[in-house]
Design a protein around this motif. Structure first.
Motif, short mmCIF file in Angstrom:
data_model
loop_
_atom_site.label_atom_id
_atom_site.label_comp_id
_atom_site.label_asym_id
_atom_site.label_seq_id
_atom_site.Cartn_x
_atom_site.Cartn_y
_atom_site.Cartn_z
N ALA A 1 6.06 10.77 -7.03
CA ALA A 1 5.14 10.15 -7.98
C ALA A 1 5.62 10.26 -9.43
O ALA A 1 5.53 9.30 -10.21
CB ALA A 1 3.75 10.73 -7.83
N GLU B 1 0.83 -1.21 0.00
CA GLU B 1 0.00 0.00 0.00
C GLU B 1 0.86 1.26 0.00
O GLU B 1 0.55 2.24 -0.69
CB GLU B 1 -0.93 0.00 1.20
CG GLU B 1 -1.86 1.21 1.23
CD GLU B 1 -2.96 1.12 2.26
OE1 GLU B 1 -3.64 2.14 2.46
OE2 GLU B 1 -3.15 0.04 2.86
N ARG C 1 3.52 6.00 -5.53
CA ARG C 1 3.41 6.08 -6.99
C ARG C 1 2.29 7.01 -7.43
O ARG C 1 2.36 7.60 -8.51
CB ARG C 1 3.14 4.69 -7.56
CG ARG C 1 4.36 3.90 -7.91
CD ARG C 1 4.00 2.65 -8.67
NE ARG C 1 5.00 2.38 -9.70
CZ ARG C 1 4.99 1.32 -10.48
NH1 ARG C 1 4.02 0.43 -10.37
NH2 ARG C 1 5.93 1.14 -11.39
N LYS C 2 1.26 7.14 -6.60
CA LYS C 2 0.06 7.87 -7.00
C LYS C 2 0.17 9.35 -6.71
O LYS C 2 -0.34 10.19 -7.48
CB LYS C 2 -1.15 7.28 -6.28
CG LYS C 2 -2.47 7.88 -6.71
CD LYS C 2 -3.63 7.17 -6.03
CE LYS C 2 -4.98 7.75 -6.46
NZ LYS C 2 -6.11 7.06 -5.79
N GLN C 3 0.78 9.70 -5.60
CA GLN C 3 0.81 11.11 -5.20
C GLN C 3 2.04 11.41 -4.36
O GLN C 3 2.69 10.51 -3.86
CB GLN C 3 -0.45 11.45 -4.40
CG GLN C 3 -0.61 10.66 -3.12
CD GLN C 3 -1.96 10.89 -2.45
OE1 GLN C 3 -2.93 11.25 -3.11
NE2 GLN C 3 -2.02 10.69 -1.15
N GLY D 1 7.13 5.94 -12.38
CA GLY D 1 6.28 5.36 -13.42
C GLY D 1 6.88 4.15 -14.11
O GLY D 1 6.21 3.48 -14.88
N ALA E 1 2.11 1.83 -3.48
CA ALA E 1 1.04 2.35 -4.34
C ALA E 1 0.77 3.83 -4.08
O ALA E 1 0.55 4.61 -5.01
CB ALA E 1 -0.23 1.53 -4.14
N LEU E 2 0.77 4.22 -2.82
CA LEU E 2 0.53 5.62 -2.48
C LEU E 2 1.66 6.51 -2.98
O LEU E 2 1.41 7.60 -3.51
CB LEU E 2 0.39 5.76 -0.96
CG LEU E 2 -0.90 5.20 -0.35
CD1 LEU E 2 -0.81 5.19 1.17
CD2 LEU E 2 -2.11 6.00 -0.81
#
Length: 286
Positions: free
Chosen positions: A171, A159, A165-167, A175, A162-163
């Motif tokens: 971030a 998690e 990578r997202k914001q 990619g 993922a966080l």
């Protein structure tokens, strides 16, 4: 015969299992617990496709975001305890309870993973006394004792990745693909220092100063997070082999991390473990 469902938050896998434990049909879809509101209708659709059979459900379907919140069985817990605590939510439809663990003010919970853990032991893939790792969004590290789940720790490794990578600051750099190569291994070694907050910012600095190609940043970041997680667990493992229940891609990353940090790991198929576990629970419940 019976129908078994590994029902997660965002997806589920359905199996038709015959009396010899063989899978006769399977279906995977995105009808996870957060996508379903009418569970009886879902069961009717399953029976229409696979037969009017008993149904055994495991995972987040038994949580407060699923069909019914089924009480946890407290660790240490084996297959017998789970079979004895099945919750019948409709005629012939049962939910496997999760497992909880508590030591003073330290506590942890799982739903769904318990079936894989006990299945790995029931199938003979791992010993009754073993250290198991289940990578994922919330990685489980589980000490088995006498074939039962004795205690466990959950790490939010997936998690966090993922966080990131997202914001947030990193971030834009994260990619790229996560490959099991030099950048990942370097991240594992860095993560083992357990100075995680500083090591993460260093990804930014390495990109700005041209010390690392941003195409490798995601692999390095994944290595950092997994390396910190694995290092903490190996420090408590007392030389035990780590048995990893996972798919080859994610499980391979954890196996590499264990080996980079001086441990030994074996990879086992998580789906096979689930099928062995759910079949054993069904046998004990009859």
């Amino acid at each position: 015969m019976f129908i078994a469902v590994d029902w997660g938050t965002t997806n589920r896998r359905i199996y038709a299992i015959d009396d010899d434990g063989a899978v006769t049909a399977t279906l995977r879809d995105d009808r996870g617990a957060t996508a379903v509101s009418d569970y009886p209708a879902e069961i009717s659709a399953m029976r229409a496709q696979f037969g009017d059979l008993p149904v055994l459900l495991a995972g987040m379907v038994g949580s407060n975001i699923g069909w019914r919140a089924v009480p946890y069985v407290r660790a240490p817990a084996g297959a017998e305890a789970l079979a004895g605590a099945l919750a019948e939510v409709a005629p012939g439809v049962f939910i496997v309870p999760g497992v909880s663990w508590q030591d003073g003010d330290r506590a942890d919970v799982m739903r769904g993973e318990e079936v894989q853990l006990l299945g790995a032991v029931a199938s003979g893939a791992v010993a009754g006394d073993a250290l198991l790792c289940q990578p994922g969004t919330h990685c489980k590290w589980v000490q088995m004792a006498g074939g039962r789940i004795a205690r466990f720790t959950t790490a939010m490794t997936g998690e966090l990745f993922a966080l990131l990578r997202k914001q947030g600051l990193l971030a834009a750099q994260l990619g790229g693909a996560v490959e099991n190569g030099a950048a990942f291994r370097a991240g594992v070694a860095e993560g083992a220092r357990r100075d995680l907050a500083a090591s993460l910012f260093a990804i930014r600095a390495a990109g700005v100063l041209g010390l690392r190609d941003d195409a490798d940043a995601a692999a390095h970041c994944s290595g950092l997070l997994i390396g910190a997680d694995v290092a903490a667990r190996l420090a408590q493992a007392d030389g035990q082999v780590v048995d990893i229940l996972s798919d080859p891609a994610l499980g391979g990353l954890y196996q590499t991390a264990v080996e980079v940090l001086g441990g030994t790991a074996r990879l086992h198929d998580s789906q096979t473990a689930f099928l062995a576990g759910i079949t054993r629970i069904r046998e004990l419940a009859q």
